[in-house]
Write a protein that holds these residues in place. Structure first.
Motif, PDB file in Angstrom:
ATOM      1  N   GLY A  41      60.296  16.542  48.073  1.00 58.85           N
ATOM      2  CA  GLY A  41      59.140  16.578  48.953  1.00 58.85           C
ATOM      3  C   GLY A  41      58.684  17.975  49.302  1.00 58.85           C
ATOM      4  N   GLU A  42      58.149  18.107  50.494  1.00 60.13           N
ATOM      5  CA  GLU A  42      57.631  19.409  50.925  1.00 60.13           C
ATOM      6  C   GLU A  42      58.748  20.409  51.198  1.00 60.13           C
ATOM      7  OE1 GLU A  42      57.305  17.464  55.248  1.00 60.13           O
ATOM      8  OE2 GLU A  42      56.825  16.662  53.299  1.00 60.13           O
ATOM      9  N   CYS A  44      61.181  21.043  49.075  1.00 59.77           N
ATOM     10  CA  CYS A  44      61.727  21.410  47.769  1.00 59.77           C
ATOM     11  C   CYS A  44      61.943  22.917  47.640  1.00 59.77           C
ATOM     12  CB  CYS A  44      60.798  20.914  46.666  1.00 59.77           C
ATOM     13  SG  CYS A  44      61.563  20.977  45.051  1.00 59.77           S
ATOM     14  N   TYR A  58      59.640  11.713  57.187  1.00 58.82           N
ATOM     15  CA  TYR A  58      60.505  10.854  56.369  1.00 58.82           C
ATOM     16  C   TYR A  58      61.439   9.991  57.208  1.00 58.82           C
ATOM     17  CZ  TYR A  58      59.069  13.834  52.485  1.00 58.82           C
ATOM     18  OH  TYR A  58      58.348  14.510  51.545  1.00 58.82           O
ATOM     19  N   ALA A  93      61.526  10.543  50.086  1.00 57.21           N
ATOM     20  CA  ALA A  93      60.698  11.431  49.277  1.00 57.21           C
ATOM     21  C   ALA A  93      60.601  10.912  47.842  1.00 57.21           C
ATOM     22  CB  ALA A  93      61.266  12.849  49.293  1.00 57.21           C
ATOM     23  N   ALA A  97      57.228   9.812  45.987  1.00 55.28           N
ATOM     24  CA  ALA A  97      56.842  10.397  44.706  1.00 55.28           C
ATOM     25  C   ALA A  97      56.588   9.309  43.672  1.00 55.28           C
ATOM     26  CB  ALA A  97      57.935  11.353  44.215  1.00 55.28           C
TER      27      ALA A  97
END
Length: 129
Positions: A41-42, A44, A58, A93, A97
């Motif tokens: 996710g953000e 990463c 999340y 996440a 995705a």
């Protein structure tokens, strides 16, 4: 500019500065200072505090409150909270995705398997594996 001098003054006062609270609970400080490497996710490729993960989109609010309550009460260790939070964020996440990519590969794999486990207690999962 005068943060240090005003900080000493606000320790006994209300401490309305916002960024730095002079008397933070030790369990909160531990969550904020414990960082993990996330690869989803953000988050990463960067280190994120367990506190930030707990308060990310999340983690549903209900789960967050339950985890914080158990941790504050001493029923969960910091390591346990970290593991649970990382697992929830990673799964959420990954699901997000997969949904963004079309959800076709992810949905059939997880949904029927979950239903068959609930409706048929016999070991029918061999067919799915």
């Amino acid at each position: 500019i005068t943060v240090k001098s005003s900080n000493k003054d606000t320790v006994t006062g209300a401490g309305e500065e916002g960024d730095e609270l002079p008397k933070e609970e030790p369990w909160k400080t531990a969550l904020k200072t414990t960082v993990v490497d996330m690869e989803v996710g953000e988050f990463c490729g960067r280190k994120v505090s367990v506190w930030d993960l707990l308060h990310s989109h999340y983690i549903p609010e209900e789960n967050r409150k339950e985890l914080l309550g158990l941790y504050e009460a001493g029923e969960l260790t910091l390591e346990q909270v970290k593991t649970v939070v990382c697992t929830i964020v990673t799964r959420a996440a990954a699901a997000a995705a997969a949904a963004a990519e079309g959800a076709e590969p992810a949905a059939p794999v997880s949904s029927p398997r979950a239903e068959s486990v609930v409706t048929e207690p016999e070991p029918t999962s061999l067919h799915g594996d």
